[in-house]
Design a protein around this motif. Structure first.
Motif, PDB file in Angstrom:
ATOM      1  N   PRO A 196       1.632  -3.958   8.402  1.00  0.00           N
ATOM      2  CA  PRO A 196       1.633  -2.484   8.527  1.00  0.00           C
ATOM      3  C   PRO A 196       2.172  -1.780   7.291  1.00  0.00           C
ATOM      4  CG  PRO A 196       2.512  -3.535  10.493  1.00  0.00           C
ATOM      5  CD  PRO A 196       2.377  -4.609   9.467  1.00  0.00           C
ATOM      6  N   ALA A 197       3.022  -2.495   6.551  1.00  0.00           N
ATOM      7  CA  ALA A 197       3.605  -1.857   5.362  1.00  0.00           C
ATOM      8  C   ALA A 197       2.533  -1.480   4.351  1.00  0.00           C
ATOM      9  CB  ALA A 197       4.630  -2.793   4.727  1.00  0.00           C
ATOM     10  N   LEU A 198       1.437  -2.217   4.317  1.00  0.00           N
ATOM     11  CA  LEU A 198       0.355  -1.878   3.379  1.00  0.00           C
ATOM     12  C   LEU A 198      -0.235  -0.516   3.718  1.00  0.00           C
ATOM     13  CD1 LEU A 198      -1.527  -5.292   2.999  1.00  0.00           C
ATOM     14  CD2 LEU A 198      -0.131  -4.131   1.285  1.00  0.00           C
ATOM     15  N   ASP A 199      -0.372  -0.226   4.999  1.00  0.00           N
ATOM     16  CA  ASP A 199      -0.911   1.081   5.387  1.00  0.00           C
ATOM     17  C   ASP A 199       0.124   2.177   5.253  1.00  0.00           C
ATOM     18  OD1 ASP A 199      -3.394  -0.058   6.014  1.00  0.00           O
ATOM     19  OD2 ASP A 199      -2.701  -0.602   8.017  1.00  0.00           O
ATOM     20  N   GLU A 200       1.384   1.820   5.463  1.00  0.00           N
ATOM     21  CA  GLU A 200       2.444   2.833   5.425  1.00  0.00           C
ATOM     22  C   GLU A 200       2.924   3.122   4.005  1.00  0.00           C
ATOM     23  OE1 GLU A 200       5.435   1.169   7.866  1.00  0.00           O
ATOM     24  OE2 GLU A 200       4.221   1.211   9.703  1.00  0.00           O
ATOM     25  N   LEU A 201       3.088   2.060   3.182  1.00  0.00           N
ATOM     26  CA  LEU A 201       3.685   2.227   1.855  1.00  0.00           C
ATOM     27  C   LEU A 201       2.724   1.934   0.703  1.00  0.00           C
ATOM     28  CD1 LEU A 201       7.045   0.353   2.615  1.00  0.00           C
ATOM     29  CD2 LEU A 201       6.613   2.815   2.760  1.00  0.00           C
ATOM     30  N   GLY A 202       1.555   1.351   0.995  1.00  0.00           N
ATOM     31  CA  GLY A 202       0.667   0.924  -0.080  1.00  0.00           C
ATOM     32  C   GLY A 202       1.068  -0.439  -0.612  1.00  0.00           C
ATOM     33  N   LEU A 203       0.257  -0.985  -1.522  1.00  0.00           N
ATOM     34  CA  LEU A 203       0.520  -2.331  -2.027  1.00  0.00           C
ATOM     35  C   LEU A 203       1.836  -2.398  -2.784  1.00  0.00           C
ATOM     36  CD1 LEU A 203      -0.319  -5.257  -2.579  1.00  0.00           C
ATOM     37  CD2 LEU A 203      -1.669  -4.445  -4.524  1.00  0.00           C
ATOM     38  N   LEU A 204       2.103  -1.445  -3.688  1.00  0.00           N
ATOM     39  CA  LEU A 204       3.321  -1.500  -4.497  1.00  0.00           C
ATOM     40  C   LEU A 204       4.557  -1.336  -3.635  1.00  0.00           C
ATOM     41  CD1 LEU A 204       2.215   0.590  -7.628  1.00  0.00           C
ATOM     42  CD2 LEU A 204       2.191  -1.891  -7.319  1.00  0.00           C
ATOM     43  N   GLY A 205       4.519  -0.370  -2.695  1.00  0.00           N
ATOM     44  CA  GLY A 205       5.672  -0.157  -1.826  1.00  0.00           C
ATOM     45  C   GLY A 205       5.917  -1.350  -0.899  1.00  0.00           C
ATOM     46  N   ALA A 206       4.820  -1.948  -0.376  1.00  0.00           N
ATOM     47  CA  ALA A 206       4.982  -3.101   0.504  1.00  0.00           C
ATOM     48  C   ALA A 206       5.565  -4.285  -0.255  1.00  0.00           C
ATOM     49  CB  ALA A 206       3.638  -3.457   1.121  1.00  0.00           C
ATOM     50  N   LEU A 207       5.103  -4.505  -1.500  1.00  0.00           N
ATOM     51  CA  LEU A 207       5.659  -5.590  -2.306  1.00  0.00           C
ATOM     52  C   LEU A 207       7.140  -5.353  -2.592  1.00  0.00           C
ATOM     53  CD1 LEU A 207       2.883  -6.423  -4.944  1.00  0.00           C
ATOM     54  CD2 LEU A 207       3.727  -7.912  -3.130  1.00  0.00           C
TER      55      LEU A 207
END
Length: 629
Positions: free
Chosen positions: A501-512
């Motif tokens: 879910p972090a990919l949808d919430e924060l995007g790739l950079l934020g999820a990483l």
């Protein structure tokens, strides 16, 4: 020494002794060379020695092969006739001498040709041929021995009146010998190159002996060609790789064809010149000159025809490449190796890659030449070519053809390997998908399913007790609340496994960044080297980059022993993710489940993957297309 070898040596010695005795007798009688030749003492002695010596060698080395024994009996018949020739005044000796040699030519020699080289028939269909040779052999013997002109017994007074029957006998004997030659040709068509020795000798002997049977006045010395047959048989069976028999056959056939052309042309020109040119012009000289001018350009053409029959199309590389291209487009690699074998007249051709046979044709030869197949500077396979019998290696012409064929074959092998890898990748993807579905089903059935069932039952129970037992109802509702929270956690876990879910919430950079901060704790220092933003990526690329990066970070935390780790991300025409650490070197990395999963995630999107130790630590690098092909 075995009994068979003792018997072979003894029979051979008897024949040699008998032949020597015949020579001594005619010398003591004062016969001239011409007298001995006209009485067939010389020719029978030569044939006796050739058949006996060769038969002894064959029976010594191949005692189970009947050909050697047939030759020994053949030589014994000729030696008996040679020894009895000076004593034909005695009716008994004359009878024995007359009836001894015809069996050799009419029975033993044709049988040896049909049974060559292993003592077995080419196929069961040849049994009637052998029966016919055996049954009709006495006719030839009677024709040769029953002439009443001599003093022998067992003659036919009306022998001269049976001319048509004796013509049938001569045709029968010629047919028996031709049957042997046909059997040799059949074996050669099957790829048994050793028969070329005997095929050559039998053809030369037939060319000399046939006129002696049908043309009166033919010189007796043509019979000296018959010993070529046992000599060729012995070489073919015992030492068939003595020399390049194909080269010998090629030159002999070309010479025979050219000689026939010369004789025909010369005869026609002499007839024409005799009719239209006067004797004063020297017509024979003119004819010879004209024939020489006409024949000079013919020999190269004849040689090319003969070479093509023996060596295939190696003199025409373009033709071979064309055939290979046709089979590549039609019947695949199996058709290609068959086309190469037929085109070059070699016994065996095989195509391999990484030690695995992709296609093969023919019977594997003792001597094999390996031709590497290179594609883009890398050896992708090998072409194994069997060397022809009698040759030590392939000739320059063969290698030139194979060098031209190697290029399209390398492309075909590379394409085949890529196709196999693609198929294997598809199978792994299908297996992984089905495993994922089975895991989800198990988690839903064994985890979330019972939890929700318990929630439903507790809610029903609380509803029933609401009016009569409030305290019990309150306890049940508290349990329902806990079960619901557990179910929500299970759902989140399942969703996390499908797509973080972090990919949808924060995007790739934020999820990483979030995942890295959660995984990495001091004293391990983390540095993120990422751009401020990345372009919009497909869902598959985002998930693959995220999973590979987090798996690499997890491996660093668990196994590397490093003090710092760097995560780099670059995105231009392709997305590149690199995770490096400064852990101590501990040898090559073993490909575990996590490593294999990262590699397959990159491969299924058409990307590249590298992982392993470096001079400064460990490194995992992945390249992914911005858009999934």
């Amino acid at each position: 020494m075995t009994l068979g070898r003792m018997l072979a040596s003894g029979l051979g010695a008897v024949v040699v002794a008998g032949t020597g005795a015949a020579v001594v007798v005619v010398w003591r009688l004062g016969w001239t060379w011409q007298q001995a030749l006209d009485a067939f003492v010389v020719t029978n002695s030569a044939m006796a020695l050739a058949f006996a010596v060769c038969g002894s060698v064959l029976a010594w080395h191949r005692p189970r092969n009947p050909i050697g024994w047939l030759f020994l009996v053949d030589g014994l018949g000729h030696a008996t006739t040679a020894l009895g020739a000076p004593f034909t005044d005695d009716p008994l000796v004359a009878t024995i001498a007359a009836y001894a040699w015809p069996w050799s030519i009419g029975l033993f020699l044709p049988l040896a040709l049909v049974l060559f080289p292993d003592g077995r028939l080419p196929s069961p269909r040849w049994r009637p041929v052998v029966v016919a040779i055996v049954v009709t052999a006495p006719l030839f013997v009677v024709e040769m021995a029953a002439d009443p002109a001599g003093s022998a017994y067992l003659t036919l007074p009306w022998h001269a009146e049976l001319g048509p029957l004796w013509i049938v006998s001569e045709v029968r004997t010629l047919a028996a010998l031709l049957a042997g030659i046909v059997a040799l040709a059949v074996r050669y068509r099957r790829g048994e190159d050793a028969v070329l020795w005997l095929l050559l000798a039998a053809s030369v002997a037939a060319a000399f002996v046939v006129p002696w049977s049908f043309v009166s006045g033919t010189p007796v010395f043509v019979l000296f060609a018959i010993p070529l047959i046992p000599i060729a048989v012995t070489i073919a069976i015992v030492r068939h790789q003595l020399l390049d028999i194909r080269l010998v056959v090629s030159r002999v056939l070309a010479w025979l064809l050219l000689s026939a052309v010369v004789l025909v042309v010369y005869g026609l020109l002499v007839a024409l010149l005799d009719r239209f040119v006067s004797a004063q012009l020297g017509r024979s000289v003119v004819a010879t000159v004209v024939v020489a001018l006409l024949v000079a350009p013919v020999l190269p053409r004849l040689q090319r025809l003969v070479d093509r029959a023996l060596y295939g199309d190696r003199g025409d590389p373009a033709r071979v490449v064309s055939r290979v291209s046709e089979h590549l487009a039609g019947s695949g690699l199996a058709g290609v190796v068959s086309a190469v074998r037929v085109a070059l007249r070699v016994p065996h051709v095989a195509l391999t890659a990484s030690g695995v046979s992709l296609a093969s044709d023919g019977t594997r030869a003792e001597n094999v030449v390996v031709v590497p197949l290179e594609y883009n500077g890398e050896v992708v396979g090998e072409l194994h070519v069997g060397v022809r019998t009698g040759e030590s290696t392939l000739g320059a012409a063969d290698r030139n053809v194979l060098s031209l064929v190697a290029a399209p074959l390398a492309v075909a092998v590379h394409a085949t390997l890529l196709s196999s890898q693609l198929q294997a990748s598809r199978e792994r993807l299908v297996t992984a998908r089905e495993e994922e579905r089975r895991r989800l089903r198990r988690d839903l059935h064994d985890g979330l399913g019972p939890t929700l069932t318990g929630v439903a039952l507790s809610a029903d129970a609380a509803t029933n007790l609401l009016a009569t037992d409030p305290d019990r109802t309150r306890t049940l509702i508290t349990g329902v609340s806990a079960d619901v929270r557990t179910a929500i956690a299970d759902v989140r876990r399942l969703v996390e496994d499908l797509r973080p879910p972090a990919l949808d919430e924060l995007g790739l950079l934020g999820a990483l960044r979030q995942r890295a901060e959660h995984l990495v704790r001091t004293p391990l220092q983390l540095r993120l080297d990422v751009p401020d933003a990345v372009p919009s990526l497909s869902a598959a690329v985002e998930v693959a980059a995220y999973r590979i990066a987090t798996e690499a970070l997890t491996n660093v935390v668990r196994h590397s022993g490093a003090s710092s780790v760097v995560v780099r991300l670059r995105c231009a025409e392709e997305l590149e993710v690199e995770v490096t650490d400064d852990g101590p070197p501990n040898g090559p990395w073993s490909a575990g489940v996590g490593m294999q999963a990262m590699r397959e995630r990159a491969a299924e999107l058409g990307g590249g993957f590298e992982a392993g130790p470096t001079a400064g630590g460990g490194r995992v690098w992945v390249r992914l297309p911005v858009e999934v092909p």
